[in-house]
Motif scaffolding. Structure first.
Motif, short mmCIF file in Angstrom:
data_model
loop_
_atom_site.label_atom_id
_atom_site.label_comp_id
_atom_site.label_asym_id
_atom_site.label_seq_id
_atom_site.Cartn_x
_atom_site.Cartn_y
_atom_site.Cartn_z
N VAL A 414 0.75 -1.17 -0.01
CA VAL A 414 0.01 -0.09 0.10
C VAL A 414 0.96 1.49 -0.06
O VAL A 414 1.80 1.21 0.53
CB VAL A 414 -1.05 -0.03 1.16
N HIS A 415 0.35 2.39 -0.71
CA HIS A 415 1.04 3.55 -0.71
C HIS A 415 0.15 4.72 -0.46
O HIS A 415 -0.73 4.91 -1.15
CB HIS A 415 1.62 3.93 -1.92
N PRO A 416 0.36 5.41 0.83
CA PRO A 416 -0.48 6.63 1.02
C PRO A 416 0.13 7.90 0.09
O PRO A 416 1.20 8.37 0.54
CB PRO A 416 0.05 6.83 2.49
N CYS A 468 4.89 9.24 -1.87
CA CYS A 468 4.36 8.34 -0.88
C CYS A 468 4.93 8.91 0.50
O CYS A 468 5.94 9.23 0.61
CB CYS A 468 4.86 7.12 -1.24
N ASN A 470 4.79 6.87 3.13
CA ASN A 470 5.48 6.07 3.79
C ASN A 470 6.70 6.50 3.52
O ASN A 470 7.49 6.15 2.44
CB ASN A 470 5.12 4.83 3.43
N HIS A 473 9.47 4.84 1.56
CA HIS A 473 9.11 4.79 0.23
C HIS A 473 9.96 5.91 -0.64
O HIS A 473 10.07 5.76 -1.80
CB HIS A 473 7.80 4.30 0.04
N LEU A 478 9.83 6.73 -4.42
CA LEU A 478 8.41 6.90 -4.80
C LEU A 478 8.18 8.50 -4.70
O LEU A 478 7.29 8.92 -3.90
CB LEU A 478 7.60 6.13 -3.81
CU CU Z 1 4.73 4.06 -0.46
#
Ligand code: CU
Ligand code: C2O
Length: 502
Positions: A414-416, A468, A470, A473, A478
């Motif tokens: 998952v990527h916020p 992202c 996170n 990431h 990202l």
């Molecule tokens: Cu991410």
């Protein structure tokens, strides 16, 4: 022999070509993606010098109001130090004014806020980013993109008007994958200017109350994990908050962690009244429904306190939470939950203020993974539209464009996703259109194997990170940027200020 030489040669080429220069402009990253829109006139060779061409504007000049007495002025002094949590545990991390979380900044919608950031002892430098607030670009606090990291002994003054009421937070955007987990953040609450939706109207059918209805009680709940200590407002365990039975309470929940958090509310029916700083239109009562808050995201819930109190617990089992109610109440037990709130259908439709049906630009933000090298380091790296950092797209827009972006996640994680400077509205998830309240977001959890279509109006010129949240990431590639035609970038990643936004 020849085959293995060819393989070694090819791998060697990928290795050698993966080096990210130690100093570079994000404008030189990757390639421009016009999303089907026109190239800016300033990008057409020879046009930039034509008479009548609007002059290019530098990120550094896209500031908030330079003059005027601020309605609210705050000084935040950043330090690297060992501090104690409210519940006593020692943490070696970062503070603002000797505290983590830093002071809660509270302003009224329309206020001019001035924050003076002073770096006393963070040797890697610091900045402050106003997560979820659509500030002018030069106030956005991204090291190497909108300013240089503030060195020890230095200061930076952020000045901007807060136009949207809601629940927000602030954090360092220099080495953010280290400084945010270490504590360099705080809550920022913008109260509505006129009327107060936080004062409940007395229902006409009820007998008149002896005393006028009290204004809504408001509780900020900032979730944060220091090492392995799950905390709320810097304290571990289930914290008690006094509130009389019958009180109307609004809890502003902020997820400052890099991962999604589940929240369970037990003891009363509740409504989710706002999400990422935007009110939900006609929220309905929920009971036993858990809510899921993406990294960086916020949700405001409201309820009436019953005699037995209400418990708001994070990550069932971590023990952290708040128990809100009369002193004698024992916190309601966790009980059974009936699944998570679906924002695709919650609340009622309302106008969003623009027509995403005929966008000026359409972008894809496809998140994947690929084995290869970044900076000479082999790994399984994130990709954006098939490219590893720094060869990622630069999404180019012009002021006023209606933009539709499709975010596809095929990376198994998952990527916020967080776009700076803009609020986007979710149009659909996995092909299913939203049917509830407009789902405004700045921190959108894009689950693996899912596709979100979002839309926004490009109404805030600058160069904006779209990454992202996170943050490891983001460190691992990202990151992309949204850039407005005609805006130039004076800052550099790396460089003498050692800017490292992720
Ligand atoms: Cu991410
Ligand atoms: Cu909360 Cu790029 O930030």
């Amino acid at each position: 022999m020849a085959v293995s030489a060819a393989i070694i040669g090819t791998v060697g080429w990928f290795w050698a070509s993966s080096f990210v220069p130690s100093t570079y402009s994000v404008m030189d990253m990757g390639y421009v993606d016009l999303g089907g829109g026109p190239a800016g006139m300033a990008d057409v060779p020879g046009m930039a010098d034509m008479p009548g061409m609007p002059a290019a504007v530098s990120v550094a000049d896209l500031t908030g109001p330079a003059t005027g007495t601020p309605d609210s002025a705050v000084t935040l002094i950043a330090r690297k130090e060992t501090f104690r949590l409210a519940t006593g545990q020692k943490v070696d991390g970062y503070t603002l004014n000797h505290a983590s979380p830093g002071p809660t900044i509270r302003v009224t919608q329309g206020d001019l806020l001035a924050v003076t950031l002073i770096n006393e002892s963070v040797s890697d430098g610091v900045t402050l980013h106003w997560h979820g607030i659509d500030v002018p670009n030069a106030e956005d606090g991204v090291a190497g993109v909108t300013q240089d990291a503030v060195p020890v002994g230095g200061r930076f003054i952020y000045r901007f008007k807060v136009e949207d009421a809601g629940t927000y937070w602030y954090h360092s955007h220099q080495d953010s994958s280290v400084q945010i987990p270490g504590g360099l953040f705080g809550a920022l609450i913008v109260e509505p200017r006129t009327g107060s939706p936080t004062v409940p109207a007395a229902a006409p059918s009820l007998p008149s109350p002896v005393t006028p209805a009290a204004p809504e009680q408001e509780i900020v709940v900032a979730l944060h994990t220091y090492g392995d200590l799950r905390t709320i407002n810097g304290g571990t365990g289930l914290q008690r908050i006094d509130s009389p039975a019958g009180a109307s309470v609004r809890v502003r929940i902020i997820n400052t962690d890099p991962v999604v958090l589940g929240v369970a509310i037990t003891g009363a029916q509740f409504k989710v009244v706002a999400h990422d700083g935007h009110d939900i239109n006609k929220p309905t009562d929920l009971d036993g429904t858990s809510i899921v808050i993406p990294a960086g995201g916020r949700m405001d819930i409201s309820f009436t306190v019953p005699i037995a109190g209400v418990a708001v617990r994070i990550d069932m089992g971590s023990g952290a939470g708040v128990a809100i109610g009369p002193q004698a109440a024992t916190p309601a037990p966790l009980g059974s939950l009936s699944g998570a709130l679906n924002l695709l259908t919650y609340g009622s439709p309302a106008p969003i203020g623009f027509d995403p049906g005929h966008p000026d630009r359409r972008f894809e933000y496809r998140i994947g993974r690929r084995i290869g090298f970044v900076g000479g380091v082999p790994g399984d790296w994130w990709t954006v539209n098939g490219h590893v950092i720094p060869d990622v797209p630069m999404f180019e827009v012009s002021q006023g464009d209606v933009v539709v972006m499709t975010i596809v996640n095929a990376s198994a994680v998952v990527h916020p996703m967080h776009l700076h400077g803009h609020h986007a509205v979710v149009l659909s998830r996995d092909g299913v259109a939203t049917s509830g309240s407009p789902w405004w977001t700045d921190s959108l959890n894009v689950e693996s194997d899912s596709t979100y279509v979002i839309a926004f109006v490009a109404d805030n010129p600058g160069i904006w990170m779209d990454h992202c949240h996170n943050l490891q990431h983001a460190v691992d590639g990202l990151i992309s940027h949204l850039a407005y035609t005609g805006v130039t970038e004076p800052f550099r990643i790396g460089g003498s200020a050692h800017n490292h936004p992720a």
